[in-house]
Enzyme design. Sequence first.
Site, PDB file in Angstrom:
ATOM      1  CE  LYS A   1      -3.899  -1.944   2.551  1.00 48.99           C
ATOM      2  NZ  LYS A   1      -4.776  -1.768   3.727  1.00 48.99           N
TER       3      LYS A   1
ATOM      4  CB  SER B   1      -7.635   5.032   6.748  1.00 46.77           C
ATOM      5  OG  SER B   1      -7.641   4.682   8.106  1.00 46.77           O
TER       6      SER B   1
END
Length: 162
Positions: free
Chosen positions: A42, A129
């Site tokens: 990520k 998030s």
Amino acid sequence: MTRLTLYPGTFDPITNGHLDLIKRSAAMFEHIIVAVAASPSKKTLFTLDERVQLVQDVTQDLPNVSVEGFSGLMVDFAKEKEANLLVRGLRTTMDFEYEFGLTSMYRKLMPELESVFLTPSEEYAFLSSTIVREVALHGGSVEAFVPSVVNQALIHKVKSPV
């Protein structure tokens, strides 16, 4: 039986929804380790060390909560810590399908690790998030969605990206 509980995630950044689940878990279980994943696949806004520090900052008033960063497989971290319970949050049916697949894999890799799923408080059901990062990166206010220390870190980070 002592239950060492993990609440794993990337926490990039930690939101009020995450904090809600941490507090609720801390009220239910003897000890919670918030396991902050390195997640090299990520593209995180905050470094692992920054994410660990932010989670420590917002959980410091919870005596049965500790925070640790980890890399690699979550089940390997669970084995290392001798954890036997995993807490995961479910906001949507898509979350359920994803977590159901993960849980099936965890059972193959570590049969003694049980999973507990919590739904968010209604006010946080939409919060992620990813959404918080996107709003912050585009100059929007996220102060209602994250603890104040995280809001300040986001403001600083988007003004001077690494």
